[in-house]
Design a protein around this motif. Structure first.
Motif, mmCIF file in Angstrom:
data_model
loop_
_atom_site.group_PDB
_atom_site.id
_atom_site.type_symbol
_atom_site.label_atom_id
_atom_site.label_comp_id
_atom_site.label_asym_id
_atom_site.label_seq_id
_atom_site.Cartn_x
_atom_site.Cartn_y
_atom_site.Cartn_z
ATOM 1 N N PHE A 1 4.605 -15.500 -3.574
ATOM 2 C CA PHE A 1 4.166 -16.333 -2.445
ATOM 3 C C PHE A 1 3.338 -15.534 -1.439
ATOM 4 O O PHE A 1 2.947 -16.044 -0.404
ATOM 5 N N GLN A 2 3.102 -14.248 -1.726
ATOM 6 C CA GLN A 2 2.441 -13.384 -0.746
ATOM 7 C C GLN A 2 1.218 -12.765 -1.399
ATOM 8 O O GLN A 2 1.319 -12.238 -2.517
ATOM 9 N N ASN A 3 0.079 -12.810 -0.707
ATOM 10 C CA ASN A 3 -1.144 -12.392 -1.395
ATOM 11 C C ASN A 3 -1.587 -10.961 -1.095
ATOM 12 O O ASN A 3 -2.600 -10.516 -1.594
ATOM 13 N N GLY B 1 -1.527 -5.219 -6.763
ATOM 14 C CA GLY B 1 -1.823 -3.831 -7.119
ATOM 15 C C GLY B 1 -0.681 -2.868 -6.833
ATOM 16 O O GLY B 1 -0.698 -1.739 -7.306
ATOM 17 N N PHE B 2 0.313 -3.288 -6.049
ATOM 18 C CA PHE B 2 1.448 -2.378 -5.822
ATOM 19 C C PHE B 2 2.807 -3.083 -5.764
ATOM 20 O O PHE B 2 3.851 -2.432 -5.831
ATOM 21 N N GLY B 3 2.795 -4.418 -5.682
ATOM 22 C CA GLY B 3 4.057 -5.163 -5.574
ATOM 23 C C GLY B 3 5.008 -4.874 -6.730
ATOM 24 O O GLY B 3 6.228 -4.821 -6.546
ATOM 25 N N ARG C 1 4.615 7.678 10.565
ATOM 26 C CA ARG C 1 4.795 6.404 9.851
ATOM 27 C C ARG C 1 3.446 5.868 9.385
ATOM 28 O O ARG C 1 2.512 5.769 10.161
ATOM 29 N N ARG C 2 3.316 5.589 8.123
ATOM 30 C CA ARG C 2 2.080 5.042 7.557
ATOM 31 C C ARG C 2 2.452 3.927 6.593
ATOM 32 O O ARG C 2 3.539 3.943 6.025
ATOM 33 N N SER C 3 1.532 3.006 6.372
ATOM 34 C CA SER C 3 1.777 1.999 5.337
ATOM 35 C C SER C 3 1.585 2.650 3.979
ATOM 36 O O SER C 3 0.538 3.246 3.715
ATOM 37 N N VAL C 4 2.597 2.541 3.146
ATOM 38 C CA VAL C 4 2.571 3.168 1.820
ATOM 39 C C VAL C 4 2.398 2.082 0.763
ATOM 40 O O VAL C 4 3.019 1.012 0.852
ATOM 41 N N ARG C 5 1.529 2.358 -0.217
ATOM 42 C CA ARG C 5 1.280 1.370 -1.277
ATOM 43 C C ARG C 5 1.367 2.001 -2.671
ATOM 44 O O ARG C 5 0.884 1.431 -3.639
ATOM 45 N N GLN C 6 1.954 3.193 -2.742
ATOM 46 C CA GLN C 6 2.121 3.841 -4.059
ATOM 47 C C GLN C 6 3.584 4.226 -4.221
ATOM 48 O O GLN C 6 4.075 5.132 -3.539
ATOM 49 N N ILE D 1 8.707 -14.659 9.519
ATOM 50 C CA ILE D 1 7.824 -13.865 10.374
ATOM 51 C C ILE D 1 6.889 -13.000 9.533
ATOM 52 O O ILE D 1 5.686 -12.994 9.723
ATOM 53 N N THR D 2 7.468 -12.253 8.627
ATOM 54 C CA THR D 2 6.661 -11.390 7.757
ATOM 55 C C THR D 2 7.510 -10.979 6.562
ATOM 56 O O THR D 2 8.738 -11.075 6.602
ATOM 57 N N MET D 3 6.840 -10.541 5.514
ATOM 58 C CA MET D 3 7.557 -9.855 4.436
ATOM 59 C C MET D 3 7.326 -8.370 4.639
ATOM 60 O O MET D 3 6.424 -7.963 5.400
ATOM 61 N N ALA E 1 7.043 2.117 3.268
ATOM 62 C CA ALA E 1 7.094 0.679 3.540
ATOM 63 C C ALA E 1 5.712 0.154 3.863
ATOM 64 O O ALA E 1 4.850 0.901 4.346
ATOM 65 N N CYS E 2 5.513 -1.122 3.578
ATOM 66 C CA CYS E 2 4.264 -1.776 3.952
ATOM 67 C C CYS E 2 4.584 -3.212 4.348
ATOM 68 O O CYS E 2 5.227 -3.942 3.591
ATOM 69 N N MET E 3 4.171 -3.590 5.554
ATOM 70 C CA MET E 3 4.332 -4.987 5.970
ATOM 71 C C MET E 3 3.516 -5.847 5.025
ATOM 72 O O MET E 3 2.436 -5.436 4.568
ATOM 73 N N LEU E 4 3.992 -7.036 4.753
ATOM 74 C CA LEU E 4 3.274 -7.976 3.889
ATOM 75 C C LEU E 4 3.143 -9.280 4.664
ATOM 76 O O LEU E 4 4.138 -9.964 4.908
ATOM 77 N N GLU F 1 -6.583 5.328 5.648
ATOM 78 C CA GLU F 1 -6.545 6.058 6.928
ATOM 79 C C GLU F 1 -6.251 5.143 8.106
ATOM 80 O O GLU F 1 -5.594 5.522 9.052
ATOM 81 N N SER F 2 -6.767 3.922 8.049
ATOM 82 C CA SER F 2 -6.556 2.965 9.146
ATOM 83 C C SER F 2 -6.761 3.614 10.513
ATOM 84 O O SER F 2 -5.820 3.732 11.311
ATOM 85 N N PRO F 3 -8.000 4.044 10.798
ATOM 86 C CA PRO F 3 -8.244 4.723 12.081
ATOM 87 C C PRO F 3 -7.926 3.808 13.249
ATOM 88 O O PRO F 3 -8.049 2.586 13.142
ATOM 89 N N ARG F 4 -7.534 4.397 14.364
ATOM 90 C CA ARG F 4 -7.163 3.618 15.545
ATOM 91 C C ARG F 4 -8.330 3.502 16.513
ATOM 92 O O ARG F 4 -9.225 4.348 16.546
ATOM 93 N N ARG F 5 -8.287 2.449 17.306
ATOM 94 C CA ARG F 5 -9.316 2.225 18.327
ATOM 95 C C ARG F 5 -9.258 3.346 19.357
ATOM 96 O O ARG F 5 -8.242 4.018 19.507
HETATM 97 C C1 LIG Z 1 2.075 -8.190 10.185
HETATM 98 C C2 LIG Z 1 1.383 -7.264 9.217
HETATM 99 C C3 LIG Z 1 1.037 -7.730 7.975
HETATM 100 C C4 LIG Z 1 0.455 -6.873 7.038
HETATM 101 N N1 LIG Z 1 0.188 -7.342 5.783
HETATM 102 C C5 LIG Z 1 -0.252 -6.500 4.835
HETATM 103 C C6 LIG Z 1 -0.412 -6.957 3.493
HETATM 104 O O1 LIG Z 1 -0.179 -8.117 3.181
HETATM 105 N N2 LIG Z 1 -0.815 -6.061 2.568
HETATM 106 C C7 LIG Z 1 -1.073 -4.752 2.873
HETATM 107 O O2 LIG Z 1 -1.427 -3.994 1.969
HETATM 108 N N3 LIG Z 1 -0.931 -4.293 4.149
HETATM 109 C C8 LIG Z 1 -0.516 -5.123 5.129
HETATM 110 N N4 LIG Z 1 -0.319 -4.670 6.413
HETATM 111 C C9 LIG Z 1 -0.525 -3.244 6.717
HETATM 112 C C10 LIG Z 1 -1.737 -2.979 7.595
HETATM 113 O O3 LIG Z 1 -2.887 -3.016 6.831
HETATM 114 C C11 LIG Z 1 -1.536 -1.606 8.268
HETATM 115 O O4 LIG Z 1 -0.371 -1.648 9.059
HETATM 116 C C12 LIG Z 1 -2.696 -1.183 9.174
HETATM 117 O O5 LIG Z 1 -3.877 -1.005 8.454
HETATM 118 C C13 LIG Z 1 -2.375 0.127 9.893
HETATM 119 O O6 LIG Z 1 -2.105 1.156 8.980
HETATM 120 P P1 LIG Z 1 -0.739 1.979 8.984
HETATM 121 O O7 LIG Z 1 0.373 0.988 8.863
HETATM 122 O O8 LIG Z 1 -0.796 2.896 7.810
HETATM 123 O O9 LIG Z 1 -0.651 2.722 10.264
HETATM 124 C C14 LIG Z 1 0.197 -5.518 7.380
HETATM 125 C C15 LIG Z 1 0.535 -5.076 8.653
HETATM 126 C C16 LIG Z 1 1.120 -5.924 9.556
HETATM 127 C C17 LIG Z 1 1.526 -5.397 10.917
#
Ligand SMILES: Cc1cc2nc3c(=O)[nH]c(=O)nc-3n(C[C@H](O)[C@H](O)[C@H](O)COP(=O)(O)O)c2cc1C
Length: 330
Positions: free
Chosen positions: A218-220, A224-226, A166-171, A301-303, A273-276, A317-321
């Motif tokens: 309403f979300q910033n 670039g991908f919305g 699972r990764r945050s996707v923006r494309q 809570i979140t978009m 998917a990408c949390m917003l 990449e969002s490397p982890r701690r």
């Molecule tokens: C509550 C929450 C809000 C987030 N908001 C945004 C956002 O507004 N825009 C965005 O591009 N990514 C957003 N993210 C994605 C994070 O940047 C991402 O989850 C983090 O860097 C880890 O990467 P990964 O999801 O690919 O593992 C959000 C993540 C969370 C959990």
């Protein structure tokens, strides 16, 4: 206007310093905004005088019965106070709103509880009288037994690669996610755990371009991908599900868990998917809520933006701690 011009002339560090100063004053009214809404929505400081609030109390109590019976060695006759409350709240609810899934599940749980107690020589005549009024439906509510095989019905490889991938996707391609796929994702997300199974999370969703844009403005964090998303979700928690002062932050816990469950569900359907984030001050929350028609009982809570990923996706990449900075042994 003048203020904006003056502020634009300040250096970035000065702007940050000024914002911090302003926040010292604004923090209290922002907390008051959250507290007011919690107090008027939850039944922590008012009676459970509507359907949602009363359903929360019934759910909390029937679940106490269910989970009591799911313990390794339940005590016969446990939970007398809980039973007493249910015998008041269920008839009260059914008289006001009619029998529905909440009361049916509660009755089914009580029926299993009654059988368990009887088998252990404990009789509750009030409960017997109550249940004789309407037979249980044999539907959901109570306990089920699963083999270990049924509990973990997947191979090790599949499960690990699913969680790790699972990764945050923006494309995204810009293709709309059809209604039935959205429904399937939300149904799957409903497997999320919630406090006493009260299921406070709600989902407001748009998959039509103009509706998505209306929410996204309403979300910033979607710049670039919305405009290529296939659906936009607003995850909220209904604060009428909460009953005590201790639950004042529960909306963000249960809503956050649900949001993650939705992200994993979308992943399982091969959607990106990408949390917003919804890290906004009270006045912004109020404005968005009014524009989107999200009522005051809901804490946003979140978009979450979702869609069909392009063929080759570049992701952050969002490397982890390091594990030892996260994991602390007690
Ligand atoms: C509550 C929450 C809000 C987030 N908001 C945004 C956002 O507004 N825009 C965005 O591009 N990514 C957003 N993210 C994605 C994070 O940047 C991402 O989850 C983090 O860097 C880890 O990467 P990964 O999801 O690919 O593992 C959000 C993540 C969370 C959990």
């Amino acid at each position: 206007m003048l203020k904006r011009v003056l502020v634009s002339r300040l250096s970035a560090p000065t702007k940050l310093k000024m914002r911090r100063l302003a926040n010292r004053v604004l923090i209290v009214p922002n907390y008051v905004y959250d507290a007011r809404r919690f107090m008027s929505s939850s039944s922590a400081a008012r009676s459970a005088d509507d359907r949602e609030r009363l359903a929360a109390h019934i759910t909390m109590d029937y679940h106490r019965i269910e989970k009591g019976m799911a313990l390794p060695a339940p005590r016969a006759g446990f939970g007398q106070d809980v039973i007493e409350r249910l015998l008041v709240h269920i008839p009260q609810y059914e008289a006001a709103y009619g029998a529905d899934a909440t009361t049916e599940v509660a009755r089914n749980a009580l029926t299993e509880y009654q059988a368990f107690n009887r088998a252990n020589g404990v009789v509750n005549t009030k409960l017997d009288a109550f249940l004789s009024g309407r037979p249980a439906t044999n539907g959901e509510g109570g306990t089920v037994e699963l083999t270990r095989e049924q509990l973990f019905p997947f191979s090790d490889d599949q499960a690990l690669s699913f969680v790790r991938s699972r990764r945050s996707v923006r494309q995204f391609t810009g293709e709309t996610i059809p209604n039935e796929v959205i429904e399937e994702a939300v149904r799957l997300a409903q497997r999320a755990p919630s406090v006493c199974n009260r299921q406070a999370a709600r989902v407001y969703v748009a998959n039509q371009r103009d509706r998505m844009d209306q929410a996204l403005k309403f979300q910033n964090g979607n710049r670039g991908f919305g405009d290529r998303l296939g659906a936009v979700f607003v995850i909220t928690a209904d604060m009428r599900a909460f009953t005590t002062l201790g639950e004042r932050n529960q909306a963000w816990v249960d809503g956050g868990i649900f949001a993650m469950s939705l992200a994993m569900s979308l992943h399982s359907l091969k959607l990106g998917a990408c949390m917003l984030n919804w890290s906004v001050p009270a006045r912004h929350d109020k404005r968005a809520r009014a524009a989107l028609g999200i009522d005051d009982n809901q804490a946003i809570i979140t978009m979450l933006g979702a869609g069909y990923p392009v063929e080759d996706v570049r992701i952050a990449e969002s490397p982890r701690r390091q594990l030892d900075s996260v994991l602390h042994w007690l």
